[in-house]
Design an enzyme around this catalytic site. Structure first.
Site, PDB file in Angstrom:
ATOM      1  CE  LYS A 172      -1.896   2.599   3.090  1.00 45.32           C
ATOM      2  NZ  LYS A 172      -1.697   3.874   2.368  1.00 45.32           N
ATOM      3  CD  GLU A 247      13.337   0.132   9.022  1.00 53.49           C
ATOM      4  OE1 GLU A 247      13.791   1.175   9.551  1.00 53.49           O
ATOM      5  OE2 GLU A 247      13.976  -0.918   8.938  1.00 53.49           O
ATOM      6  CB  CYS A 281      13.065   8.202   8.838  1.00 51.64           C
ATOM      7  SG  CYS A 281      13.973   7.252   7.620  1.00 51.64           S
ATOM      8  CD  GLU A 381       9.985  11.776  12.253  1.00 52.34           C
ATOM      9  OE1 GLU A 381       8.849  11.294  12.425  1.00 52.34           O
ATOM     10  OE2 GLU A 381      10.868  11.220  11.583  1.00 52.34           O
TER      11      GLU A 381
HETATM   12  P1  NAD Z   1       2.228   7.760   8.528  1.00 49.37           P
HETATM   13  O1  NAD Z   1       2.566   6.874   9.669  1.00 49.37           O
HETATM   14  O2  NAD Z   1       1.170   8.770   8.713  1.00 49.37           O
HETATM   15  O3  NAD Z   1       1.768   6.892   7.257  1.00 49.37           O
HETATM   16  C1  NAD Z   1       2.596   5.893   6.709  1.00 49.37           C
HETATM   17  C2  NAD Z   1       1.735   4.922   5.937  1.00 49.37           C
HETATM   18  O4  NAD Z   1       0.866   4.268   6.854  1.00 49.37           O
HETATM   19  C3  NAD Z   1       0.836   5.548   4.879  1.00 49.37           C
HETATM   20  O5  NAD Z   1       0.793   4.690   3.762  1.00 49.37           O
HETATM   21  C4  NAD Z   1      -0.515   5.602   5.572  1.00 49.37           C
HETATM   22  O6  NAD Z   1      -1.598   5.556   4.675  1.00 49.37           O
HETATM   23  C5  NAD Z   1      -0.472   4.341   6.415  1.00 49.37           C
HETATM   24  N1  NAD Z   1      -1.329   4.351   7.597  1.00 49.37           N
HETATM   25  C6  NAD Z   1      -1.761   5.412   8.321  1.00 49.37           C
HETATM   26  N2  NAD Z   1      -2.555   5.000   9.335  1.00 49.37           N
HETATM   27  C7  NAD Z   1      -2.643   3.653   9.249  1.00 49.37           C
HETATM   28  C8  NAD Z   1      -3.301   2.650  10.002  1.00 49.37           C
HETATM   29  N3  NAD Z   1      -4.038   2.953  11.061  1.00 49.37           N
HETATM   30  N4  NAD Z   1      -3.162   1.353   9.635  1.00 49.37           N
HETATM   31  C9  NAD Z   1      -2.397   1.023   8.577  1.00 49.37           C
HETATM   32  N5  NAD Z   1      -1.748   1.932   7.812  1.00 49.37           N
HETATM   33  C10 NAD Z   1      -1.854   3.229   8.156  1.00 49.37           C
HETATM   34  O7  NAD Z   1       3.600   8.408   8.078  1.00 49.37           O
HETATM   35  P2  NAD Z   1       3.846   9.454   6.909  1.00 49.37           P
HETATM   36  O8  NAD Z   1       3.405  10.790   7.384  1.00 49.37           O
HETATM   37  O9  NAD Z   1       3.327   8.925   5.625  1.00 49.37           O
HETATM   38  O10 NAD Z   1       5.446   9.400   6.803  1.00 49.37           O
HETATM   39  C11 NAD Z   1       6.276  10.081   7.638  1.00 49.37           C
HETATM   40  C12 NAD Z   1       6.808   9.204   8.747  1.00 49.37           C
HETATM   41  O11 NAD Z   1       7.469   8.061   8.220  1.00 49.37           O
HETATM   42  C13 NAD Z   1       7.838   9.907   9.599  1.00 49.37           C
HETATM   43  O12 NAD Z   1       7.601   9.651  10.960  1.00 49.37           O
HETATM   44  C14 NAD Z   1       9.135   9.276   9.155  1.00 49.37           C
HETATM   45  O13 NAD Z   1      10.177   9.342  10.093  1.00 49.37           O
HETATM   46  C15 NAD Z   1       8.714   7.886   8.894  1.00 49.37           C
HETATM   47  N6  NAD Z   1       9.695   7.215   8.041  1.00 49.37           N
HETATM   48  C16 NAD Z   1      10.493   6.231   8.569  1.00 49.37           C
HETATM   49  C17 NAD Z   1      11.462   5.613   7.782  1.00 49.37           C
HETATM   50  C18 NAD Z   1      12.367   4.528   8.314  1.00 49.37           C
HETATM   51  O14 NAD Z   1      12.907   3.783   7.510  1.00 49.37           O
HETATM   52  N7  NAD Z   1      12.578   4.406   9.615  1.00 49.37           N
HETATM   53  C19 NAD Z   1      11.619   6.007   6.466  1.00 49.37           C
HETATM   54  C20 NAD Z   1      10.798   7.020   5.969  1.00 49.37           C
HETATM   55  C21 NAD Z   1       9.836   7.605   6.757  1.00 49.37           C
END
Ligand code: NAD
Length: 487
Positions: A172, A247, A281, A381
């Site tokens: 997804k 992650e 991240c 963050e």
């Molecule tokens: P997010 O957690 O809001 O969303 C990430 C994904 O999860 C999206 O596809 C979203 O649709 C989905 N999602 C949201 N709620 C959900 C639920 N209840 N159940 C299942 N899926 C759900 O994050 P974002 O705003 O898209 O991305 C930014 C975040 O990602 C930051 O915190 C960043 O640090 C983190 N990130 C981490 C890494 C890593 O490798 N550690 C890499 C990139 C980004």
């Protein structure tokens, strides 16, 4: 450009015909209407992956690898279009999507294509008369959920090892940036990936994402995203006891010692935080600089930061684009206000750019704020072009500040003292450390964090272990067993 769901090797509409819009962050215009997956569509995708799994997992590993290698070539062949698509959907400057992201995407698929027939089992030296061999076996259907900050790269980080190991995938993409994942599915279909091995279900987290988490036929859920959603996913996955790989967020510490090469450290610091508008991240979002070099360092850093070319990400000269969504821009602005309320001093940036041609995009100037390490903006963050600055006197103090958040993803340090580099690297509570550099990533090097940055690793052999389970098989070769029951 495909904007439908990709299920069972075909592009299809959502069962209820729903769609959502993806926007161009440069001006807020609608880029595409994308089919929106909901529960029924995710169920269809999981069923198709489940059907494909027996054949795919039994295919010779080298044949799975060959398809991944061909996908890497196809991505390179498509690089100009794929990079432009990514730039339009994310706001990430073309010089980066073309020069880094798409190349890294191909390199990651190529690495795991090569890995497929090299990830082998072991023979355990057990007691005489027995052969005990352990082979890594694929898990089955893997659910993968990715965020919007490096969408094209994350497709390869997730699909590469999962497919090489013999799993079938339902991915997804983020609802904010779904286009490059769909393009990769199209390329994969063109080069002959069997139907059902790769499925893409763009949609919202609380519907499509949640269904992947809950689905009883999904063996593992690999999630990249925020720590808050990660917690919800771990709780949800407990219901079906599926494996989880998380992650999550970060608050990268970047320590500049008084013996550092300042010119290199200034450049690396700016890249560490401002690349991709700070939406990484592993962004170097906390500068921890020795007080004796602070003034000179900050003078140089502010000069470099204020010279970063902000603009239309499609322009090859642009060094920094807009934030990826208006919602996220507002979140970064919120932290700017919070930092002001907490007594932070803005050294540069902190506003939308003056340039009228950028007025309808989600732009924020690269910003540097001096503030205490306990401040909210220094602990939470922000995920934007927002650097907080702290100072220190001793190495111990630098480490205390660096390790002083709940996150533990990446950290950097700049010094010319070899011994100090090793000692400080050892003491940093993070999954990745860069010495006299920042944000190095390679498909062979494990990527992941500690604390609220999550658990599990992408890349390298560790990623192959994430997507397999070791299976031990004991063979009695010639052992004369004493009877269990003597009669
Ligand atoms: P997010 O957690 O809001 O969303 C990430 C994904 O999860 C999206 O596809 C979203 O649709 C989905 N999602 C949201 N709620 C959900 C639920 N209840 N159940 C299942 N899926 C759900 O994050 P974002 O705003 O898209 O991305 C930014 C975040 O990602 C930051 O915190 C960043 O640090 C983190 N990130 C981490 C890494 C890593 O490798 N550690 C890499 C990139 C980004």
């Amino acid at each position: 450009m495909q904007t439908k769901l990709f299920i069972g090797g075909e592009f299809v509409d959502a069962a209820d015909g729903a769609t959502f819009e993806t926007l161009d962050p440069h001006d807020g215009s609608v880029l595409a209407e994308v089919a929106e997956a909901k529960q029924e569509d995710v169920d269809r995708a999981v069923a198709s992956a489940k059907t494909a799994f027996p054949r795919w997992s039994r295919l010779a590993a080298a044949d799975r690898g060959r398809l991944l290698l061909r996908l890497a070539d196809a991505i390179e062949g498509d690089a100009p279009d794929l990079a432009m698509l990514e730039t339009c959907d994310t706001g990430h400057p073309l010089r980066d999507t073309l020069g880094l992201d798409v190349q890294r995407t191909a390199a990651t698929f190529r690495y795991f294509g090569g890995m497929a027939d090299k990830f082998q089992g072991t023979v355990v030296p057990v007691e005489q008369g027995f052969l005990d061999y352990v082979v890594p076996v694929a898990l089955g259907v893997v659910g993968q959920i990715v965020p919007w900050n490096f969408p094209v790269m994350f497709v390869s980080w997730k699909l590469g090892p999962a497919l090489a190991a013999g799993n079938c995938v339902v991915l997804k993409p983020s609802e904010i940036t779904p286009l490059s994942a769909l393009r990769i599915a199209e390329l994969a279909a063109d080069i002959g990936f069997p139907p059902g091995v790769i499925n893409m279900v763009p949609g919202y987290g609380t519907t499509a994402g949640q269904r992947l988490v809950d689905h009883p036929d999904v063996a593992k859920l690999s999630f990249t995203g925020s720590s808050n959603v990660g917690r919800q996913i771990a709780r949800g996955a407990a219901e079906t006891l599926k494996q989880v790989h998380l992650e999550l967020g970060g608050k990268g510490a970047n320590i500049v010692f008084d013996d550092a090469n300042l010119a290199a450290a200034v450049n690396g610091t700016a890249f560490g935080i401002f690349h991709n508008q700070g939406q990484a991240c592993i962004a170097a979002s906390r500068l921890i600089v020795h007080e004796s070099v602070k003034d000179e360092f900050l003078d140089r850093l502010v000069a470099l930061t204020s010279s970063i070319r902000l603009g239309d990400p499609k322009d090859p000269a642009t060094e920094m684009g807009p934030l990826t969504s208006s919602l996220h821009r507002d979140r970064v602005r919120f932290y700017l206000e919070v930092a002001g309320d907490e007594g932070g001093t803005v050294l540069t940036g902190g506003k939308a750019p003056q340039d009228a041609s950028l007025a309808s995009g989600y732009y924020i100037e690269p910003t540097i704020v001096e503030i205490g390490p306990e401040a909210r903006a220094a602990q939470e963050e922000v995920f934007g072009p927002f650097l907080v600055v702290h100072t220190f006197k001793t190495d111990a103090e630098a480490l205390e500040i660096a390790n002083g958040t709940a996150y533990g993803l990446g950290a950097g340090l700049w010094t010319s003292d070899l011994s100090r580099a090793h000692v400080v690297a050892r003491e940093l509570r993070v999954g990745m450390v860069w010495v006299n550099s920042y944000k190095r990533v390679n498909p062979g090097s494990p990527f992941g964090g500690m604390g609220v940055s999550g658990y599990g690793r992408e890349m390298g052999f560790e990623a192959m272990r994430e997507y397999t389970e070791p299976k031990a098989t004991w063979i009695n070769i010639d052992a004369a067993l004493p009877p269990f029951y003597s009669r």
